[in-house]
Write a protein that holds these residues in place. Structure first.
Motif, short mmCIF file in Angstrom:
data_model
loop_
_atom_site.label_atom_id
_atom_site.label_comp_id
_atom_site.label_asym_id
_atom_site.label_seq_id
_atom_site.Cartn_x
_atom_site.Cartn_y
_atom_site.Cartn_z
N LEU A 179 -1.65 -1.35 -13.18
CA LEU A 179 -1.69 -0.74 -11.73
C LEU A 179 -1.11 -1.80 -10.98
CD1 LEU A 179 -2.35 1.40 -9.94
CD2 LEU A 179 -4.69 0.36 -9.77
N MET A 180 -1.28 -2.80 -11.26
CA MET A 180 -0.65 -4.23 -10.34
C MET A 180 0.93 -4.04 -10.61
SD MET A 180 -3.31 -5.60 -8.82
CE MET A 180 -3.02 -7.46 -8.49
N LYS A 181 1.31 -3.92 -11.86
CA LYS A 181 2.68 -4.26 -12.10
C LYS A 181 3.43 -2.88 -11.56
CE LYS A 181 5.80 -4.35 -15.97
NZ LYS A 181 6.21 -4.50 -17.31
N ALA A 182 2.77 -1.78 -11.54
CA ALA A 182 3.45 -0.59 -11.27
C ALA A 182 3.56 -0.43 -9.72
CB ALA A 182 2.51 0.70 -11.57
N LEU A 183 2.57 -1.19 -9.03
CA LEU A 183 2.62 -1.25 -7.46
C LEU A 183 3.40 -2.27 -6.97
CD1 LEU A 183 -1.15 0.09 -6.44
CD2 LEU A 183 1.03 1.39 -6.20
N GLY A 184 3.50 -3.48 -7.95
CA GLY A 184 4.28 -4.60 -7.48
C GLY A 184 3.47 -5.66 -6.82
N ILE A 185 2.27 -5.44 -7.07
CA ILE A 185 1.25 -6.49 -6.52
C ILE A 185 1.32 -7.66 -7.30
CG2 ILE A 185 -1.29 -6.87 -6.12
CD1 ILE A 185 -1.75 -3.96 -5.82
N ARG A 186 1.47 -8.78 -6.66
CA ARG A 186 1.72 -10.06 -7.38
C ARG A 186 0.64 -11.08 -7.02
NH1 ARG A 186 7.48 -10.34 -5.08
NH2 ARG A 186 6.11 -10.95 -3.22
N GLY A 187 -0.42 -10.77 -6.08
CA GLY A 187 -1.57 -11.29 -5.58
C GLY A 187 -2.54 -10.65 -4.85
N ILE A 188 -3.74 -11.41 -4.85
CA ILE A 188 -4.72 -10.60 -4.03
C ILE A 188 -5.43 -11.52 -3.06
CG2 ILE A 188 -5.50 -9.05 -5.89
CD1 ILE A 188 -7.55 -11.12 -7.06
N PRO A 189 -6.19 -11.00 -1.99
CA PRO A 189 -6.25 -9.50 -1.88
C PRO A 189 -5.09 -8.70 -1.49
CG PRO A 189 -6.99 -10.85 -0.07
CD PRO A 189 -6.49 -11.73 -0.86
N THR A 190 -5.03 -7.44 -1.70
CA THR A 190 -3.92 -6.89 -1.33
C THR A 190 -4.52 -5.30 -0.78
OG1 THR A 190 -2.34 -7.84 -2.67
CG2 THR A 190 -1.69 -5.27 -2.05
N TYR A 191 -3.87 -4.60 0.19
CA TYR A 191 -4.49 -3.39 0.55
C TYR A 191 -3.57 -2.53 0.61
CZ TYR A 191 -8.18 -6.40 2.41
OH TYR A 191 -9.06 -7.46 2.25
N TYR A 192 -4.10 -1.38 0.34
CA TYR A 192 -3.19 0.07 0.21
C TYR A 192 -4.03 1.33 1.09
CZ TYR A 192 -0.78 3.93 -2.08
OH TYR A 192 -0.03 4.97 -2.28
N ILE A 193 -3.46 1.75 2.00
CA ILE A 193 -3.97 3.01 2.43
C ILE A 193 -3.37 4.22 2.32
CG2 ILE A 193 -4.90 3.93 4.86
CD1 ILE A 193 -4.80 1.05 5.81
N ALA A 194 -4.11 5.12 1.85
CA ALA A 194 -3.59 6.68 1.70
C ALA A 194 -4.42 7.42 2.91
CB ALA A 194 -4.20 7.24 0.51
N ASP A 195 -3.26 8.46 3.29
CA ASP A 195 -3.78 9.42 4.46
C ASP A 195 -4.97 10.51 3.80
OD1 ASP A 195 -2.37 11.43 3.32
OD2 ASP A 195 -0.72 11.02 4.79
N LYS A 196 -5.31 11.45 4.84
CA LYS A 196 -6.29 12.51 4.36
C LYS A 196 -5.77 13.53 3.43
CE LYS A 196 -7.54 13.16 8.65
NZ LYS A 196 -8.07 13.82 9.95
N LYS A 197 -4.30 13.30 3.29
CA LYS A 197 -3.78 14.30 2.26
C LYS A 197 -3.54 13.61 1.01
CE LYS A 197 -1.36 16.68 5.74
NZ LYS A 197 0.12 17.26 6.35
N GLY A 198 -3.95 12.32 0.75
CA GLY A 198 -3.56 11.63 -0.34
C GLY A 198 -2.32 10.75 -0.48
N GLU A 199 -1.68 10.71 0.64
CA GLU A 199 -0.25 10.27 0.50
C GLU A 199 -0.15 8.97 1.17
OE1 GLU A 199 2.19 12.97 2.72
OE2 GLU A 199 1.89 14.69 1.51
N HIS A 200 0.72 7.91 0.67
CA HIS A 200 0.79 6.52 1.02
C HIS A 200 1.10 6.51 2.41
CE1 HIS A 200 3.14 3.06 1.92
NE2 HIS A 200 2.21 2.56 0.97
#
Length: 187
Positions: free
Chosen positions: A139-160
């Motif tokens: 998951l980290m690789k797929a999203l391109g996350i290289r370090g933490i903490p990292t935040y991701y927010i999806a809207d009410k439709k489940g979209e980025h």
């Protein structure tokens, strides 16, 4: 001497700015699932067995239909992660008190030793996933996350709606609130 001091200082600054993957793996992912799911409680969630890495984020977000999903990628051994959680608590408490449709999701991997993770999460209201190394690293690789903490927010439709993947770290109270509000107000 100056060069050595510079290298030491640079290393210290980088290590305090965020955390990267580390720590030995703990293989057991047999965590109990909490049966009652109240918004203001701690809920341990698990993924369906055998889910492809490419579907992990979509599967997690889909569990929170019609809600903004604030995802915090973190680890128990990461001081900036723990500090960010304390900083975001008043914001989270405000959204919970106002009964706004926001789900607070915390994702970590096996680098967070299971015992330490179980000791830590009771103080962190929200939904907790402790993924296997394969799932978390994929998951980290797929999203391109290289370090933490990292935040991701999806809207009410489940979209980025927002992420801070490129910079990492806690983006600050004002930014988090603005991005949650933006996601809440998307039509």
């Amino acid at each position: 001497m100056k060069k050595t001091l510079f290298v030491i200082m640079a290393g210290l600054i980088v290590s305090l700015a965020g955390c990267a993957k580390q720590q030995p793996s703990v293989a057991n992912n047999d965590t109990p699932v909490t049966k009652t799911e109240k918004e203001d409680s701690v809920v341990v969630k698990t993924l369906p067995a055998g889910i492809p890495v490419d579907n992990i984020l979509k599967t997690i977000i889909a569990e929170f239909k019609n809600k903004v999903v604030v995802i915090d990628f973190w680890a128990t051994w990461c001081p900036p992660c723990m500090a960010a959680m304390k900083q975001i608590d008043p914001i989270k408490d405000n959204y919970l008190a106002e009964k706004k449709p926001v789900a607070w999701v915390y994702i970590t991997g096996e680098t967070s030793p299971e015992t330490k993770w179980k000791e830590t999460i009771p103080g962190i209201k929200g939904y907790h996933y402790r993924l296997s190394d394969k799932e978390f690293n994929g998951l980290m690789k797929a999203l391109g996350i290289r370090g933490i903490p990292t935040y991701y927010i999806a809207d009410k439709k489940g979209e980025h709606s927002y992420d801070n993947i490129s910079e990492g770290g806690y983006p600050g109270d004002d930014k988090i609130v603005a991005e949650i509000e933006s996601a809440l107000n998307k039509k």
